[in-house]
Design a protein around this motif. Structure first.
Motif, short mmCIF file in Angstrom:
data_model
loop_
_atom_site.label_atom_id
_atom_site.label_comp_id
_atom_site.label_asym_id
_atom_site.label_seq_id
_atom_site.Cartn_x
_atom_site.Cartn_y
_atom_site.Cartn_z
N ARG A 1 58.26 51.45 49.97
CA ARG A 1 57.93 51.31 48.56
C ARG A 1 56.46 51.57 48.24
NH1 ARG A 1 59.90 45.40 47.34
NH2 ARG A 1 59.19 45.97 45.24
N ALA A 2 55.60 51.40 49.24
CA ALA A 2 54.16 51.56 49.01
C ALA A 2 53.47 51.55 50.37
CB ALA A 2 53.63 50.43 48.13
N ALA A 3 52.15 51.73 50.34
CA ALA A 3 51.37 51.66 51.57
C ALA A 3 49.91 51.42 51.22
CB ALA A 3 51.49 52.95 52.38
N LEU A 4 49.21 50.77 52.14
CA LEU A 4 47.76 50.72 52.10
C LEU A 4 47.23 51.89 52.91
CD1 LEU A 4 47.13 46.92 52.79
CD2 LEU A 4 46.79 48.11 50.61
N VAL B 1 54.38 44.38 48.33
CA VAL B 1 53.71 45.15 47.30
C VAL B 1 52.84 44.25 46.43
CG1 VAL B 1 54.06 46.62 45.27
CG2 VAL B 1 55.53 46.88 47.29
N VAL B 2 53.30 43.02 46.21
CA VAL B 2 52.58 42.10 45.34
C VAL B 2 51.16 41.82 45.85
CG1 VAL B 2 53.41 40.00 46.51
CG2 VAL B 2 52.78 39.92 44.09
N ALA B 3 50.95 41.94 47.16
CA ALA B 3 49.63 41.65 47.75
C ALA B 3 48.80 42.90 48.00
CB ALA B 3 49.80 40.90 49.07
N ALA B 4 49.38 44.09 47.80
CA ALA B 4 48.72 45.33 48.22
C ALA B 4 47.38 45.54 47.53
CB ALA B 4 49.65 46.51 47.98
N GLU B 5 47.33 45.38 46.22
CA GLU B 5 46.08 45.62 45.50
C GLU B 5 44.98 44.66 45.95
OE1 GLU B 5 45.24 47.99 43.65
OE2 GLU B 5 47.13 48.93 42.99
N ALA B 6 45.35 43.42 46.23
CA ALA B 6 44.36 42.44 46.69
C ALA B 6 43.81 42.83 48.06
CB ALA B 6 44.99 41.05 46.74
N HIS B 7 44.69 43.28 48.97
CA HIS B 7 44.22 43.73 50.29
C HIS B 7 43.31 44.96 50.15
CE1 HIS B 7 46.32 41.04 52.99
NE2 HIS B 7 47.46 41.24 52.35
N ALA B 8 43.71 45.90 49.32
CA ALA B 8 42.91 47.10 49.14
C ALA B 8 41.53 46.77 48.57
CB ALA B 8 43.64 48.09 48.23
N HIS B 9 41.50 45.88 47.58
CA HIS B 9 40.23 45.48 46.97
C HIS B 9 39.33 44.81 48.00
CE1 HIS B 9 37.43 43.71 44.07
NE2 HIS B 9 37.59 42.56 44.71
N THR B 10 39.91 43.89 48.78
CA THR B 10 39.10 43.12 49.73
C THR B 10 38.57 44.01 50.84
OG1 THR B 10 40.42 41.16 49.26
CG2 THR B 10 39.10 41.13 51.26
N GLN B 11 39.42 44.86 51.41
CA GLN B 11 38.95 45.75 52.47
C GLN B 11 37.85 46.67 51.95
OE1 GLN B 11 43.15 45.84 55.02
NE2 GLN B 11 42.36 47.77 54.22
N THR B 12 38.02 47.17 50.74
CA THR B 12 37.00 48.05 50.16
C THR B 12 35.68 47.32 49.99
OG1 THR B 12 38.70 49.37 49.04
CG2 THR B 12 36.45 49.52 48.19
N PHE C 1 34.56 45.01 51.79
CA PHE C 1 33.96 44.87 53.12
C PHE C 1 33.46 46.19 53.68
CE2 PHE C 1 35.78 40.61 53.38
CZ PHE C 1 34.89 39.95 54.21
N GLY C 2 33.57 47.26 52.93
CA GLY C 2 33.08 48.54 53.40
C GLY C 2 34.11 49.41 54.07
N ILE C 3 35.40 49.07 53.93
CA ILE C 3 36.49 49.86 54.48
C ILE C 3 37.29 50.39 53.29
CG2 ILE C 3 38.42 49.90 56.11
CD1 ILE C 3 35.72 49.08 57.35
N PRO C 4 36.89 51.53 52.72
CA PRO C 4 37.57 52.02 51.51
C PRO C 4 39.08 52.12 51.70
CG PRO C 4 35.58 53.29 51.92
CD PRO C 4 35.77 52.40 53.13
N THR C 5 39.82 51.53 50.78
CA THR C 5 41.28 51.42 50.88
C THR C 5 41.89 51.65 49.51
OG1 THR C 5 41.00 49.74 52.61
CG2 THR C 5 43.19 49.93 51.63
N GLU C 6 43.03 52.35 49.50
CA GLU C 6 43.75 52.57 48.25
C GLU C 6 45.22 52.28 48.46
OE1 GLU C 6 43.16 56.61 47.11
OE2 GLU C 6 43.80 57.40 49.05
N VAL C 7 45.92 52.03 47.37
CA VAL C 7 47.36 51.78 47.41
C VAL C 7 48.09 53.06 47.03
CG1 VAL C 7 49.27 50.42 46.51
CG2 VAL C 7 47.03 49.35 46.83
#
Length: 379
Positions: free
Chosen positions: A139-142, A102-113, A115-121
């Motif tokens: 607990r969560a998902a991308l 979970v600690v890395a989820a927001e960073a992955h979502a931000h980076t993918q977005t 790059f043009g791959i819209p992502t949310e947590v």
């Protein structure tokens, strides 16, 4: 026989590149050892069109592929089985190592977005609202709404038929046994098991995924740092009907789950079979089948008992040392190009990557999207 382009391999990439070249008026011959889609592009079920948790070097191609997949059936004049379902990469725990949880989820979502791959947590409650019956440990998902699934065999046949309509010639049951680079007064050419020679006025593309490293090593002495694997695909019938509207992956479990017609579940995610020297094909490893199923049972307890319908391990694929493909000219072999190492990566990229490979063959220079896949990245 002489053609502008000779393509070795009648899988998804060989047929798709042939289509792009032939539709531009180029003469193309495709040589397939068994039958179109008979290798890694075959098998049961569907494959994921996934940008979620993909190697960042592939995201520019994936962004373009997301745009192309929905219109591909109309372009090819045949069904591809594509569905834009969206995907989730589930998170259950803070895994060992620095990349997940979970600690890395927001960073992955931000980076993918970016790059043009819209992502949310999504939080755990939101995930279980969409996929009832998931383990309470989730607990969560991308979530990537642009992801989906498509039928690999049907899509490969669609590309092959479209290539033929554009003038490409596809020879099935034609195994290539020797390669000869361009020499003074002689074109680059290949020799088949039955003794025929096919010459290329412009280029030869080696796209027979699992066979490419061996062909390049034996004929040109160049080592492509890749190896053959036999991915496992299990079809299951759940005891209780479950809702799986999304392509499901996982942050820490080796698992990928898709819903098929008739209530079946397709289960994969990196578990492998092994090569059987007696049959020359892949075969299941029982411990790996049971291990894969156990992962799903823990993740989706509401499904109840999972009954095996089939286990598919026959199709060989090729993985590379850094887990992204190689697309490049073959060093020291004038007139030859290769495209290999697509395992777990190539399917989603197909509409965009095949078009860019055709550009490489036509112009001799790679589009920027293919730059990360150069052989030169390995010293």
């Amino acid at each position: 026989m002489i053609a502008e382009y000779v393509i070795v391999g009648g899988g998804a990439y060989g047929c798709a590149v042939a289509y792009h070249l032939a539709s531009q008026g180029r003469s193309v011959v495709v040589l397939e050892a068994v039958g179109v889609g008979g290798g890694a592009s075959g098998g049961p079920g569907k494959r994921g069109v996934r940008g979620n948790r993909r190697d960042l070097r592939e995201l520019p191609l994936l962004r373009e592929a997301h745009r192309l997949w929905p219109r591909l059936a109309d372009e090819l004049g045949a069904e591809t089985g594509y569905v834009r379902s969206g995907s989730v990469s589930l998170i259950e725990e803070e895994v060992v190592g620095g990349r997940g949880g979970v600690v890395a989820a927001e960073a992955h979502a931000h980076t993918q977005t970016r790059f043009g791959i819209p992502t949310e947590v999504w939080d755990g409650a939101r995930v279980r609202e969409v996929i009832p019956g998931l383990s309470g440990n989730v607990r969560a998902a991308l979530h990537v709404p642009g992801d989906g699934v498509a039928a690999q065999y049907r899509t490969t046949l669609a590309y092959a038929d479209a290539a033929r309509r554009s003038g490409a010639v596809v020879h099935e049951g034609t195994r290539v046994v020797a390669l000869r680079s361009r020499q003074p007064g002689r074109r680059a050419h290949v020799v088949t098991e039955d003794g025929r020679t096919f010459e290329a006025e412009r280029a030869v593309l080696l796209a027979a995924n699992a066979s490419v490293p061996q062909l390049v090593r034996e004929n040109f002495g160049h080592v492509v740092p890749a190896w053959t694997v036999y991915p496992q695909v299990v079809l299951l019938r759940p005891e209780h009907a479950v809702t799986l509207p999304l392509l499901v992956g996982h942050d820490s479990r080796l698992i990928s789950v898709k819903s098929l017609d008739g209530g079946l579940i397709q289960l994969s995610g990196g578990w492998r079979g092994r090569f059987d020297p007696d049959t020359g094909r892949g075969e299941p490893v029982e411990a790996n089948v049971r291990g894969n199923i156990a992962q799903l049972e823990a993740l989706l307890p509401a499904a109840g008992e999972l009954t095996r319908v089939s286990v598919h391990v026959a199709s060989p694929e090729t993985a590379t040392v850094d887990q992204i493909p190689f697309v490049d000219a073959v060093p020291g072999a004038e007139g030859f190009y290769l495209a290999t190492g697509w395992t777990g990566h190539g399917w989603a990229l197909l509409p965009a990557a095949s078009r860019d490979i055709a550009h490489l063959l036509l112009h001799g220079t790679a589009p920027s999207t293919l730059a990360p896949f150069s052989l030169s990245r390995i010293p």
